[in-house]
Write a protein that holds these residues in place. Structure first.
Motif, PDB file in Angstrom:
ATOM      1  N   GLY A  61       0.855  -1.161   0.000  1.00  0.00           N
ATOM      2  CA  GLY A  61       0.000   0.000   0.000  1.00  0.00           C
ATOM      3  C   GLY A  61       0.901   1.223   0.000  1.00  0.00           C
ATOM      4  O   GLY A  61       2.020   1.189  -0.497  1.00  0.00           O
ATOM      5  N   TRP A  62       0.484   2.252   0.577  1.00  0.00           N
ATOM      6  CA  TRP A  62       1.343   3.437   0.647  1.00  0.00           C
ATOM      7  C   TRP A  62       1.731   3.764   2.080  1.00  0.00           C
ATOM      8  O   TRP A  62       2.566   4.628   2.328  1.00  0.00           O
ATOM      9  CB  TRP A  62       0.657   4.639  -0.003  1.00  0.00           C
ATOM     10  CG  TRP A  62      -0.673   4.943   0.635  1.00  0.00           C
ATOM     11  CD1 TRP A  62      -1.865   4.335   0.356  1.00  0.00           C
ATOM     12  CD2 TRP A  62      -0.934   5.887   1.664  1.00  0.00           C
ATOM     13  NE1 TRP A  62      -2.847   4.834   1.164  1.00  0.00           N
ATOM     14  CE2 TRP A  62      -2.308   5.804   1.978  1.00  0.00           C
ATOM     15  CE3 TRP A  62      -0.150   6.791   2.361  1.00  0.00           C
ATOM     16  CZ2 TRP A  62      -2.905   6.589   2.945  1.00  0.00           C
ATOM     17  CZ3 TRP A  62      -0.758   7.580   3.315  1.00  0.00           C
ATOM     18  CH2 TRP A  62      -2.120   7.477   3.588  1.00  0.00           C
ATOM     19  N   ASN A  63       1.129   3.008   3.039  1.00  0.00           N
ATOM     20  CA  ASN A  63       1.415   3.356   4.429  1.00  0.00           C
ATOM     21  C   ASN A  63       1.387   2.148   5.368  1.00  0.00           C
ATOM     22  O   ASN A  63       1.118   2.286   6.548  1.00  0.00           O
ATOM     23  CB  ASN A  63       0.421   4.397   4.929  1.00  0.00           C
ATOM     24  CG  ASN A  63      -1.000   3.858   5.029  1.00  0.00           C
ATOM     25  OD1 ASN A  63      -1.366   2.888   4.372  1.00  0.00           O
ATOM     26  ND2 ASN A  63      -1.800   4.511   5.842  1.00  0.00           N
ATOM     27  N   ARG A  64       1.692   0.972   4.835  1.00  0.00           N
ATOM     28  CA  ARG A  64       1.627  -0.232   5.664  1.00  0.00           C
ATOM     29  C   ARG A  64       2.922  -1.028   5.581  1.00  0.00           C
ATOM     30  O   ARG A  64       3.534  -1.121   4.522  1.00  0.00           O
ATOM     31  CB  ARG A  64       0.469  -1.115   5.231  1.00  0.00           C
ATOM     32  CG  ARG A  64      -0.859  -0.447   5.461  1.00  0.00           C
ATOM     33  CD  ARG A  64      -1.975  -1.231   4.847  1.00  0.00           C
ATOM     34  NE  ARG A  64      -3.160  -0.430   4.895  1.00  0.00           N
ATOM     35  CZ  ARG A  64      -4.332  -0.857   5.294  1.00  0.00           C
ATOM     36  NH1 ARG A  64      -4.488  -2.112   5.671  1.00  0.00           N
ATOM     37  NH2 ARG A  64      -5.364  -0.054   5.307  1.00  0.00           N
ATOM     38  N   VAL A  65       3.259  -1.629   6.713  1.00  0.00           N
ATOM     39  CA  VAL A  65       4.447  -2.472   6.798  1.00  0.00           C
ATOM     40  C   VAL A  65       4.028  -3.769   7.478  1.00  0.00           C
ATOM     41  O   VAL A  65       3.375  -3.738   8.528  1.00  0.00           O
ATOM     42  CB  VAL A  65       5.572  -1.795   7.613  1.00  0.00           C
ATOM     43  CG1 VAL A  65       6.799  -2.691   7.686  1.00  0.00           C
ATOM     44  CG2 VAL A  65       5.920  -0.430   7.022  1.00  0.00           C
ATOM     45  N   ARG A  66       4.393  -4.884   6.888  1.00  0.00           N
ATOM     46  CA  ARG A  66       4.168  -6.194   7.513  1.00  0.00           C
ATOM     47  C   ARG A  66       5.527  -6.776   7.879  1.00  0.00           C
ATOM     48  O   ARG A  66       6.413  -6.891   7.037  1.00  0.00           O
ATOM     49  CB  ARG A  66       3.424  -7.136   6.580  1.00  0.00           C
ATOM     50  CG  ARG A  66       3.308  -8.545   7.189  1.00  0.00           C
ATOM     51  CD  ARG A  66       2.308  -9.390   6.484  1.00  0.00           C
ATOM     52  NE  ARG A  66       0.988  -8.843   6.824  1.00  0.00           N
ATOM     53  CZ  ARG A  66      -0.125  -9.170   6.190  1.00  0.00           C
ATOM     54  NH1 ARG A  66      -0.089 -10.014   5.186  1.00  0.00           N
ATOM     55  NH2 ARG A  66      -1.274  -8.651   6.557  1.00  0.00           N
ATOM     56  N   LEU A  67       5.669  -7.153   9.142  1.00  0.00           N
ATOM     57  CA  LEU A  67       6.891  -7.752   9.656  1.00  0.00           C
ATOM     58  C   LEU A  67       6.600  -9.217   9.959  1.00  0.00           C
ATOM     59  O   LEU A  67       5.607  -9.532  10.632  1.00  0.00           O
ATOM     60  CB  LEU A  67       7.326  -7.029  10.930  1.00  0.00           C
ATOM     61  CG  LEU A  67       7.507  -5.513  10.779  1.00  0.00           C
ATOM     62  CD1 LEU A  67       7.636  -4.862  12.138  1.00  0.00           C
ATOM     63  CD2 LEU A  67       8.690  -5.213   9.899  1.00  0.00           C
ATOM     64  N   THR A  68       7.448 -10.096   9.457  1.00  0.00           N
ATOM     65  CA  THR A  68       7.263 -11.532   9.643  1.00  0.00           C
ATOM     66  C   THR A  68       8.557 -12.118  10.200  1.00  0.00           C
ATOM     67  O   THR A  68       9.625 -11.886   9.647  1.00  0.00           O
ATOM     68  CB  THR A  68       6.924 -12.216   8.300  1.00  0.00           C
ATOM     69  OG1 THR A  68       5.782 -11.573   7.731  1.00  0.00           O
ATOM     70  CG2 THR A  68       6.639 -13.681   8.490  1.00  0.00           C
ATOM     71  N   LEU A  69       8.421 -12.871  11.292  1.00  0.00           N
ATOM     72  CA  LEU A  69       9.583 -13.465  11.947  1.00  0.00           C
ATOM     73  C   LEU A  69       9.433 -14.971  12.094  1.00  0.00           C
ATOM     74  O   LEU A  69       8.374 -15.466  12.478  1.00  0.00           O
ATOM     75  CB  LEU A  69       9.759 -12.880  13.351  1.00  0.00           C
ATOM     76  CG  LEU A  69      10.399 -11.510  13.456  1.00  0.00           C
ATOM     77  CD1 LEU A  69      10.164 -10.921  14.836  1.00  0.00           C
ATOM     78  CD2 LEU A  69      11.875 -11.606  13.161  1.00  0.00           C
ATOM     79  N   SER A  70      10.489 -15.679  11.770  1.00  0.00           N
ATOM     80  CA  SER A  70      10.656 -17.097  12.079  1.00  0.00           C
ATOM     81  C   SER A  70      12.130 -17.406  11.894  1.00  0.00           C
ATOM     82  O   SER A  70      12.868 -16.605  11.327  1.00  0.00           O
ATOM     83  CB  SER A  70       9.795 -17.993  11.190  1.00  0.00           C
ATOM     84  OG  SER A  70      10.272 -17.976   9.863  1.00  0.00           O
ATOM     85  N   THR A  71      12.547 -18.542  12.389  1.00  0.00           N
ATOM     86  CA  THR A  71      13.933 -18.958  12.223  1.00  0.00           C
ATOM     87  C   THR A  71      13.935 -20.123  11.246  1.00  0.00           C
ATOM     88  O   THR A  71      13.517 -21.231  11.592  1.00  0.00           O
ATOM     89  CB  THR A  71      14.549 -19.371  13.576  1.00  0.00           C
ATOM     90  OG1 THR A  71      14.457 -18.250  14.469  1.00  0.00           O
ATOM     91  CG2 THR A  71      16.001 -19.786  13.413  1.00  0.00           C
ATOM     92  N   HIS A  72      14.352 -19.842  10.030  1.00  0.00           N
ATOM     93  CA  HIS A  72      14.284 -20.838   8.965  1.00  0.00           C
ATOM     94  C   HIS A  72      15.060 -22.106   9.320  1.00  0.00           C
ATOM     95  O   HIS A  72      14.581 -23.215   9.088  1.00  0.00           O
ATOM     96  CB  HIS A  72      14.778 -20.241   7.643  1.00  0.00           C
ATOM     97  CG  HIS A  72      13.991 -19.040   7.236  1.00  0.00           C
ATOM     98  ND1 HIS A  72      12.682 -19.119   6.801  1.00  0.00           N
ATOM     99  CD2 HIS A  72      14.302 -17.726   7.220  1.00  0.00           C
ATOM    100  CE1 HIS A  72      12.234 -17.905   6.533  1.00  0.00           C
ATOM    101  NE2 HIS A  72      13.195 -17.030   6.779  1.00  0.00           N
ATOM    102  N   SER A  73      16.223 -21.952   9.929  1.00  0.00           N
ATOM    103  CA  SER A  73      17.040 -23.126  10.249  1.00  0.00           C
ATOM    104  C   SER A  73      16.389 -24.009  11.323  1.00  0.00           C
ATOM    105  O   SER A  73      16.685 -25.194  11.411  1.00  0.00           O
ATOM    106  CB  SER A  73      18.433 -22.697  10.701  1.00  0.00           C
ATOM    107  OG  SER A  73      18.351 -21.908  11.882  1.00  0.00           O
TER     108      SER A  73
END
Length: 94
Positions: A61-73
């Motif tokens: 969008g013009w004003n949104r941030v999605r943060l995604t966390l996991s540890t792939h290993s």
């Protein structure tokens, strides 16, 4: 480092802005404009570098941030993810 069980993750996230979604934790941030969204992304990136643990960051969008966390290993969410989530929360709280 091993991944945490979903029940523990949900319990530790309770009442906060993060949610467990398909094996990762996610936080959506809405700000005033695109410049502010980029500032959030850059601030989170800097904190992640210090932590040595990096989220996926999506500016949309013009004003949104999605943060995604996991540890792939580890194949899921770990204590490192929850620690970085807490750091991000403090950063965004100002």
């Amino acid at each position: 480092m091993s991944s945490l069980p979903p029940a523990e993750i949900t319990e530790r996230l309770a009442g906060g802005p993060w949610r467990l979604d398909d094996g990762v934790i996610v936080r959506d941030v809405q700000v005033a404009d695109f410049t502010a969204a980029m500032a959030v992304a850059n601030a989170v990136a800097q904190a992640a570098e210090v932590a040595g643990h990096h989220p996926d960051i999506l500016v949309h969008g013009w004003n949104r941030v999605r943060l995604t966390l996991s540890t792939h290993s580890a194949g899921g969410v770990t204590d490192a993810d929850l620690a970085l989530a807490a750091t991000i929360d403090a950063l965004l709280a100002g």
